[in-house]
Enzyme design. Structure first.
Site, short mmCIF file in Angstrom:
data_model
loop_
_atom_site.label_atom_id
_atom_site.label_comp_id
_atom_site.label_asym_id
_atom_site.label_seq_id
_atom_site.Cartn_x
_atom_site.Cartn_y
_atom_site.Cartn_z
CG ASN A 1 29.88 -20.35 52.65
OD1 ASN A 1 30.32 -19.38 53.31
ND2 ASN A 1 29.58 -21.46 53.53
CG ASP A 2 34.06 -20.90 50.63
OD1 ASP A 2 33.99 -20.76 51.98
OD2 ASP A 2 34.18 -22.03 50.21
CB VAL A 3 32.42 -15.97 46.31
CG1 VAL A 3 32.79 -17.09 45.55
CG2 VAL A 3 30.98 -16.03 46.45
#
Lengths: 91, 497
Positions: free
Chosen positions: B423-425
């Site tokens: 997700n965040d990456v």
């Protein structure tokens, strides 16, 4: 003693500062195994305990087991991780 | 210095050198495995040299060898079994557990040594602290703190070993429980205040005990110190989010290193000292490196549980857009007729243990003439490098794993990007939203691909607690479900095409 400490600190920093992130996990695991040197302290405690001093004996025994777990488990886990990198590279 | 002592010191020197060389080699992929073995060999030398050559008092050798070997044997057998049996996905827990063992070991040493100190005559009265009472620890012929005239320092070392070892132990056990899914994040009201308070109490107790400023029975103080340290370790780790765990483990790892070094001071033992300090400083650097890769500061990680929500609020302004779902068969068709597919594995893949199924998908696509590559973000998964280990376990070929810098320019020529629980990456906010808490973190630029298919269990945000604008972009489709289940279905769909 102080000299050793300071030198070791710098060595630790120097050795680690350039590591590809791929290797962070194995490296952490390897370092984890190395601080298992506490085992030596445990052995010394154990070896100096009077045979009648049951509390020290039991605690020392426990410490030896825990320390060994740290050392052996740490190195074996690290080796398992690294084994995978190795075999893949040869392909 | 007689011959035996000389050999002992020599073995310790060899041990210290192997640790340094081992760590050095561990930081290069080609030599890493050998480095690990070298350090292990050095450790064995140091251990056996201690058992057979260490002397104390009047040239007395260590006794209770049967017990020592018994302990070594049990530890070796159990440790090997645990380490061999553990799933690759459970690696972080394992490291944490072993780390806790080391911490406990250091704490026990302190407990026993404190008991000795107590039994030494009049040890803890103020007048005697500086007079020096001879007891049986200081026999290695090196100058240093272990000399009896530094009894106050000796007490301090014992207490520090106790505190650090205990915190590391209880913290690691909590970290283990959380990674294993047995424990949830829990935040007490005013947790930060409580933690700082506990820390102050620990420091105060240390000062009182070492300075001898009290007539209280030192034994009570000692156990109070122990209890508070256990509590502090628990509370320190409890509120920290699951994905920040690696950083915490790495930090606790360096704590244990310092605890080991305390033992080194206590026994004037050079190999414990160098090994411990080496791990202490290397562990700290490693911790900072890990934080850097995630573009977070260490304080941010430790305090993150509290600040996280507030900081995330700023970025979520653009959230709540509409997203579209894609069906399994559409995904299969889309992928089968692509030229190039890039798989982005993340935390979700590790949790679902879907690495083998993922490899199967890759093989099926490969048979259909689709080019498949994996894009590995440096901090994808639970630990840096975690994805590499996982996929390597599933026999994914090493040259299919592409690092971020390598794969980013290739996304423009990619037909389908399949994101598996990451997700965040892949959050574009890191690039174009300065108010986002992850702003500045390097990301995988998947939005340049033709299609982006995101497999997640739900629309819940990742651990940074922020929405991902990528999911609402027109070329993105969502494929909800457990990564393993979804991949299995996908593979069978593809086979039926």
């Amino acid at each position: 003693m102080i000299t050793i400490v300071i030198l070791s600190i710098f060595l630790g920093i120097e050795v680690i500062s350039r590591v590809p992130s791929v290797l962070h996990t194995p490296l952490m695991s390897g370092a984890n195994a190395i601080h298992g040197v506490v085992i030596i302290g445990a052995i010394i405690v154990m070896g100096q305990a009077e045979p009648t001093d049951y509390l020290s004996l039991i605690l020392g025994f426990l410490a030896v087991i825990l320390g060994t777990l740290n050392v052996v488990g740490g190195f074996v886990v690290t080796d398992r991780m690294l084994e995978m990198f190795k075999s893949k590279k040869k392909k | 210095m007689d011959l035996q002592n000389f050999i002992l010191l020599l073995s310790y020197l060899i041990g210290s050198i192997t640790f340094i060389v081992g760590l050095k080699m561990l930081s290069h992929p080609d030599t890493a495995r050998k480095g690990n073995l070298i350090a292990a060999a050095g450790m064995s030398i140091a251990i056996f040299a201690t058992i057979f050559l260490y002397t104390f008092g009047a040239e007395e050798h260590l006794g209770n060898k049967l017990w020592i070997f018994g302990g070594l044997l049990i530890g070796t057998v159990v440790g090997t079994m645990m380490a061999k049996k553990v799933q690759m996905t459970a690696m972080p827990q394992m490291v944490s557990l072993f780390n806790g063992m080391g911490g406990a070991c250091a704490a026990i040493i302190s407990i026993v040594e404190f008991k000795h100190l107590q039994h030494a005559p009049k040890m803890l009265s103020i007048e005697n602290l500086t007079n020096g009472i001879q007891f049986n620890l200081d026999q290695l012929p090196i100058e240093g703190f272990g000399q009896p005239e530094h009894a106050g320092l000796k007490l301090l070392t014992i207490l520090l070993g106790l505190v650090i070892g205990t915190v590391s132990f209880s913290g690691s056990i909590i970290a283990f429980g959380k990674l294993n899914g047995n424990l949830k994040d829990r935040v007490l009201p005013a947790q930060q205040v409580i933690n700082i308070g506990l820390l102050l109490v620990i420091v105060a107790l240390l000062v009182i005990m070492v300075g001898g400023f009290t007539s209280l029975n030192p034994q009570y103080l000692f156990w109070a110190l122990f209890a508070i340290s256990v509590l502090y370790g628990v509370l320190f780790v409890m509120p920290i989010g699951g994905a920040d765990m690696p950083v915490v483990i790495s930090l606790l790892n360096s704590f244990t290193g310092v605890a080991a070094a305390c033992g080194g001071f206590l026994y004037d033992n050079p190999v414990m000292l160098t090994g411990g300090i080496l791990v202490g400083s290397a562990g700290t650097i490693l911790t900072i490196l890990m934080c850097k890769a995630m573009n977070r500061s260490l304080t941010n990680v430790i305090v993150g549980a509290f600040g996280g929500n507030a900081a995330g609020g700023g970025a979520s302004g653009e959230s709540g857009g509409s997203y579209k779902e894609i069906s399994m068969s559409d995904t299969a068709v889309l992928m089968a007729y692509s030229k190039k597919v890039v798989i982005v594995p993340g935390y979700g893949l590790a949790v679902a243990q879907a690495q083998h199924t993922c490899h199967e998908l890759e093989k099926v696509l490969d048979e259909k003439g689709v080019e498949v590559a994996y894009a590995i973000h440096p901090v994808a998964g639970r630990m840096p490098g975690h994805m590499n280990v996982l996929l390597a376990e599933a026999d994914v070929s090493y040259d299919k794993l592409k690092e971020m810098e390598e794969i980013n320019p290739e996304f423009a020529q990619t037909d389908v990007v399949l994101i598996l629980g990451a997700n965040d990456v892949v959050n574009p906010a890191a690039k174009n939203d300065p108010s986002s808490p992850i702003y500045g973190m390097p990301i995988l630029e998947v939005e340049h691909a033709q299609h982006v298919i995101v497999n997640k269990r739900s629309m819940k945000p990742g651990y940074a607690g922020i929405e991902n604008a990528l999911f609402f972009q027109p070329k993105t489709s969502m494929l909800f479900g457990d990564a393993k289940k979804v991949l299995q279905d996908l593979v069978s769909e593809l086979k039926n095409l």
